[in-house]
Structure formats: structure tokens, C-alpha cells
Motif scaffolding. Structure first.
Motif, PDB file in Angstrom:
ATOM      1  N   GLY A  35     -44.298-100.518  39.844  1.00 39.73           N
ATOM      2  CA  GLY A  35     -44.089-101.831  39.268  1.00 39.73           C
ATOM      3  C   GLY A  35     -44.464-101.872  37.801  1.00 39.73           C
ATOM      4  N   SER A  36     -43.889-102.824  37.106  1.00 42.20           N
ATOM      5  CA  SER A  36     -44.259-103.118  35.716  1.00 42.20           C
ATOM      6  C   SER A  36     -44.809-104.526  35.689  1.00 42.20           C
ATOM      7  CB  SER A  36     -43.037-103.035  34.794  1.00 42.20           C
ATOM      8  OG  SER A  36     -42.705-101.711  34.519  1.00 42.20           O
ATOM      9  N   ILE A  37     -46.008-104.670  35.134  1.00 44.23           N
ATOM     10  CA  ILE A  37     -46.629-105.983  35.034  1.00 44.23           C
ATOM     11  C   ILE A  37     -47.080-106.211  33.597  1.00 44.23           C
ATOM     12  CG2 ILE A  37     -47.261-106.133  37.471  1.00 44.23           C
ATOM     13  CD1 ILE A  37     -50.021-105.152  36.836  1.00 44.23           C
ATOM     14  N   CYS A  38     -47.163-107.487  33.202  1.00 38.86           N
ATOM     15  CA  CYS A  38     -47.433-107.817  31.804  1.00 38.86           C
ATOM     16  C   CYS A  38     -48.611-108.765  31.633  1.00 38.86           C
ATOM     17  CB  CYS A  38     -46.229-108.509  31.186  1.00 38.86           C
ATOM     18  SG  CYS A  38     -44.946-107.394  30.702  1.00 38.86           S
ATOM     19  N   VAL A  39     -49.496-108.399  30.737  1.00 39.53           N
ATOM     20  CA  VAL A  39     -50.535-109.308  30.276  1.00 39.53           C
ATOM     21  C   VAL A  39     -50.010-109.865  28.958  1.00 39.53           C
ATOM     22  CG1 VAL A  39     -52.916-109.517  29.491  1.00 39.53           C
ATOM     23  CG2 VAL A  39     -52.359-107.975  31.398  1.00 39.53           C
ATOM     24  N   ILE A  40     -49.612-111.136  28.994  1.00 35.63           N
ATOM     25  CA  ILE A  40     -48.986-111.773  27.831  1.00 35.63           C
ATOM     26  C   ILE A  40     -50.027-112.631  27.136  1.00 35.63           C
ATOM     27  CG2 ILE A  40     -47.113-113.270  27.052  1.00 35.63           C
ATOM     28  CD1 ILE A  40     -45.758-112.604  29.802  1.00 35.63           C
ATOM     29  N   GLU A  41     -50.207-112.375  25.834  1.00 35.24           N
ATOM     30  CA  GLU A  41     -51.222-113.087  25.052  1.00 35.24           C
ATOM     31  C   GLU A  41     -50.568-113.894  23.940  1.00 35.24           C
ATOM     32  OE1 GLU A  41     -54.859-110.358  24.360  1.00 35.24           O
ATOM     33  OE2 GLU A  41     -53.125-109.025  24.629  1.00 35.24           O
ATOM     34  N   ARG A  42     -51.080-115.117  23.768  1.00 35.60           N
ATOM     35  CA  ARG A  42     -50.684-115.942  22.619  1.00 35.60           C
ATOM     36  C   ARG A  42     -51.503-115.499  21.415  1.00 35.60           C
ATOM     37  NH1 ARG A  42     -51.336-121.988  24.984  1.00 35.60           N
ATOM     38  NH2 ARG A  42     -53.417-121.527  24.260  1.00 35.60           N
ATOM     39  N   PRO A  43     -51.117-115.931  20.213  1.00 40.20           N
ATOM     40  CA  PRO A  43     -51.896-115.590  19.015  1.00 40.20           C
ATOM     41  C   PRO A  43     -53.358-116.047  19.096  1.00 40.20           C
ATOM     42  CG  PRO A  43     -49.754-116.406  18.358  1.00 40.20           C
ATOM     43  CD  PRO A  43     -49.857-116.604  19.854  1.00 40.20           C
ATOM     44  N   ASP A  44     -53.649-117.119  19.833  1.00 38.64           N
ATOM     45  CA  ASP A  44     -55.036-117.591  19.945  1.00 38.64           C
ATOM     46  C   ASP A  44     -55.834-116.854  21.032  1.00 38.64           C
ATOM     47  OD1 ASP A  44     -54.007-118.624  22.304  1.00 38.64           O
ATOM     48  OD2 ASP A  44     -54.486-120.717  21.850  1.00 38.64           O
ATOM     49  N   GLY A  45     -55.211-115.857  21.676  1.00 36.21           N
ATOM     50  CA  GLY A  45     -55.909-115.067  22.687  1.00 36.21           C
ATOM     51  C   GLY A  45     -55.717-115.540  24.116  1.00 36.21           C
ATOM     52  N   ALA A  46     -55.121-116.708  24.319  1.00 36.18           N
ATOM     53  CA  ALA A  46     -54.885-117.197  25.674  1.00 36.18           C
ATOM     54  C   ALA A  46     -53.911-116.276  26.397  1.00 36.18           C
ATOM     55  CB  ALA A  46     -54.342-118.624  25.643  1.00 36.18           C
ATOM     56  N   VAL A  47     -54.109-116.143  27.703  1.00 37.38           N
ATOM     57  CA  VAL A  47     -53.312-115.247  28.543  1.00 37.38           C
ATOM     58  C   VAL A  47     -52.468-116.088  29.501  1.00 37.38           C
ATOM     59  CG1 VAL A  47     -53.470-113.427  30.295  1.00 37.38           C
ATOM     60  CG2 VAL A  47     -55.080-113.454  28.395  1.00 37.38           C
ATOM     61  N   GLU A  92     -48.556 -98.713  24.294  1.00 39.13           N
ATOM     62  CA  GLU A  92     -48.201 -97.990  25.513  1.00 39.13           C
ATOM     63  C   GLU A  92     -48.849 -98.668  26.721  1.00 39.13           C
ATOM     64  OE1 GLU A  92     -46.118 -95.292  25.775  1.00 39.13           O
ATOM     65  OE2 GLU A  92     -45.698 -95.785  23.685  1.00 39.13           O
ATOM     66  N   PRO A  93     -48.223 -98.543  27.887  1.00 42.02           N
ATOM     67  CA  PRO A  93     -48.815 -99.183  29.070  1.00 42.02           C
ATOM     68  C   PRO A  93     -50.015 -98.402  29.599  1.00 42.02           C
ATOM     69  CG  PRO A  93     -46.875 -97.942  29.708  1.00 42.02           C
ATOM     70  CD  PRO A  93     -46.950 -97.891  28.195  1.00 42.02           C
ATOM     71  N   ALA A  94     -50.903 -99.112  30.260  1.00 44.68           N
ATOM     72  CA  ALA A  94     -51.963 -98.479  31.040  1.00 44.68           C
ATOM     73  C   ALA A  94     -51.364 -98.216  32.420  1.00 44.68           C
ATOM     74  CB  ALA A  94     -53.173 -99.403  31.145  1.00 44.68           C
ATOM     75  N   VAL A  95     -51.858 -97.200  33.094  1.00 46.14           N
ATOM     76  CA  VAL A  95     -51.331 -96.850  34.409  1.00 46.14           C
ATOM     77  C   VAL A  95     -52.419 -97.060  35.444  1.00 46.14           C
ATOM     78  CG1 VAL A  95     -50.333 -95.007  35.824  1.00 46.14           C
ATOM     79  CG2 VAL A  95     -49.765 -95.162  33.385  1.00 46.14           C
ATOM     80  N   ASP A 105     -48.751 -99.116  39.160  1.00 49.49           N
ATOM     81  CA  ASP A 105     -48.384-100.203  38.254  1.00 49.49           C
ATOM     82  C   ASP A 105     -48.515 -99.725  36.818  1.00 49.49           C
ATOM     83  OD1 ASP A 105     -47.735-102.295  40.019  1.00 49.49           O
ATOM     84  OD2 ASP A 105     -49.842-102.776  40.318  1.00 49.49           O
ATOM     85  N   LEU A 106     -47.502-100.016  36.019  1.00 48.50           N
ATOM     86  CA  LEU A 106     -47.576 -99.803  34.582  1.00 48.50           C
ATOM     87  C   LEU A 106     -47.895-101.157  33.987  1.00 48.50           C
ATOM     88  CD1 LEU A 106     -44.730 -97.748  35.318  1.00 48.50           C
ATOM     89  CD2 LEU A 106     -46.189 -96.839  33.520  1.00 48.50           C
ATOM     90  N   VAL A 107     -49.035-101.237  33.316  1.00 46.03           N
ATOM     91  CA  VAL A 107     -49.551-102.507  32.810  1.00 46.03           C
ATOM     92  C   VAL A 107     -49.293-102.580  31.306  1.00 46.03           C
ATOM     93  CG1 VAL A 107     -51.546-104.036  32.677  1.00 46.03           C
ATOM     94  CG2 VAL A 107     -51.387-102.356  34.545  1.00 46.03           C
ATOM     95  N   PHE A 108     -48.444-103.500  30.924  1.00 44.55           N
ATOM     96  CA  PHE A 108     -48.086-103.667  29.517  1.00 44.55           C
ATOM     97  C   PHE A 108     -48.826-104.847  28.910  1.00 44.55           C
ATOM     98  CE2 PHE A 108     -44.435-101.410  31.199  1.00 44.55           C
ATOM     99  CZ  PHE A 108     -44.086-100.545  30.175  1.00 44.55           C
ATOM    100  N   ARG A 109     -49.224-104.698  27.645  1.00 44.01           N
ATOM    101  CA  ARG A 109     -49.657-105.846  26.841  1.00 44.01           C
ATOM    102  C   ARG A 109     -48.392-106.371  26.194  1.00 44.01           C
ATOM    103  NH1 ARG A 109     -52.793-105.048  22.316  1.00 44.01           N
ATOM    104  NH2 ARG A 109     -53.156-107.258  22.302  1.00 44.01           N
ATOM    105  N   ALA A 110     -48.307-107.676  26.076  1.00 41.49           N
ATOM    106  CA  ALA A 110     -47.113-108.276  25.474  1.00 41.49           C
ATOM    107  C   ALA A 110     -47.492-109.542  24.731  1.00 41.49           C
ATOM    108  CB  ALA A 110     -46.085-108.591  26.560  1.00 41.49           C
TER     109      ALA A 110
END
Length: 170
Positions: A35-47, A92-95, A105-110
């Protein structure tokens, strides 16, 4: 004796056609979902977190790769399908490998591609019940795989910083 037999097997294996070797390895090896999953962050750091209709705790957008799909493409597709947000992947993603569950799971920051879209984020899939931005210090109860993903990203970032500083020292 055992080692001689093993060496004979490896020499013989070399003569088995590549396609047959691949099919045999796949048939005998445990299968994992990816799977590919995403930790999506706003400019203020909110997830950005999502609440799946079939889970009680909060998670992050993502899902399984389709056959032949690149992990980064799957991450962008899943986020668009689940919350309607165009994202830009960062680094790069964390695994994360879960042997017991046979899952990788491939964990992407976005980050959101367009800041104007931040307020229009809402559930776009039947599996998503709620979508919300959370400040880093105010995270709700998380799904275990989401907590593991956040730890994996933090470790990867720390290792990246350590590697960069050691390169600079050399």
C-alpha cells in the motif's frame, strides 16, 4: 554433504529459464499486500487525518497499489479518490513491513499542491466518514498503522539528517 547438495541446486537453478524461476519463487514465497499511504501536512504543520467508516480511530489517506502501478502514483490517486486533494510528494517514502499481517506500506510525506484547496477537503469516497486537519500536538487516537507510519517517517527524517551531517563532516 548438505552444502554440496545446495551448491548443486544453485548451479542447476542457473539453467532454469528466468520466467519459470520467477513463477516458482512467487508460488513458494509468502505474498504481501503493498500500500501507499500519505501524511499530508499544511504549511502550519497541521496533518490531514481521515476517519474510515469501518474503523473507530483516525488514519491517513492511502490504499493498495493496483497491479503494475507505481507507489507514488498510487499515493496521489488514493488521496484524490478519498479526499479530493491534489498533492505533491516530498522526498522518498519510508517503508513499513508488517510480517505478521503480510503487508508492506510505503509512507509518503506530502503537501497540498494548491493552498486554495485546503478548505474544500471533504470525504469523496464511501469509505471515508470524516476528514479533518489536526495540529501536531492535538492528534486524536490513531489507527496502529498510522502511528507506525508517523514513527517511520520521523525515523527516516532523522536518519536523513544524520547522513547529511556525516557527509558534510567528511
Amino acid at each position: 554433504m548438505r552444502e554440496r547438495l545446495y551448491r548443486w541446486f544453485l548451479r542447476a537453478w542457473r539453467h532454469v529459464p528466468r520466467g519459470a524461476r520467477r513463477r516458482l519463487v512467487r508460488a513458494l514465497s509468502p505474498s504481501f499486500t503493498v500500500g501507499s499511504i500519505c501524511v499530508i501536512e499544511r504549511p502550519d504543520g497541521a496533518v490531514l487525518l481521515v476517519k474510515h467508516i469501518y474503523r473507530s480511530d483516525w488514519g491517513i489517506p492511502g490504499g493498495l497499489l493496483k497491479r503494475g502501478e507505481e507507489p507514488a502514483d498510487a499515493a496521489r490517486r488514493e488521496v484524490a479518490e478519498e479526499v479530493g486533494l491534489a498533492i505533491e510528494l516530498v522526498g522518498e517514502p519510508a517503508v513499513v513491513v508488517e510480517p505478521r499481517l503480510q503487508r508492506v506500506d510505503l509512507v509518503f510525506r506530502a503537501r497540498p499542491r494548491l493552498l486554495a484547496e485546503l478548505e474544500s477537503v471533504r470525504p469523496r469516497s464511501a469509505e471515508i466518514e470524516q476528514v479533518r486537519w489536526f495540529a501536531p500536538g492535538e492528534l486524536p487516537r490513531l489507527q496502529p498503522e498510522t502511528a507506525t507510519a508517523l514513527v517511520a517517517l520521523a525515523r527516516a527524517a532523522a536518519q536523513g539528517r544524520a547522513a547529511s551531517s556525516s557527509l558534510l563532516e567528511d
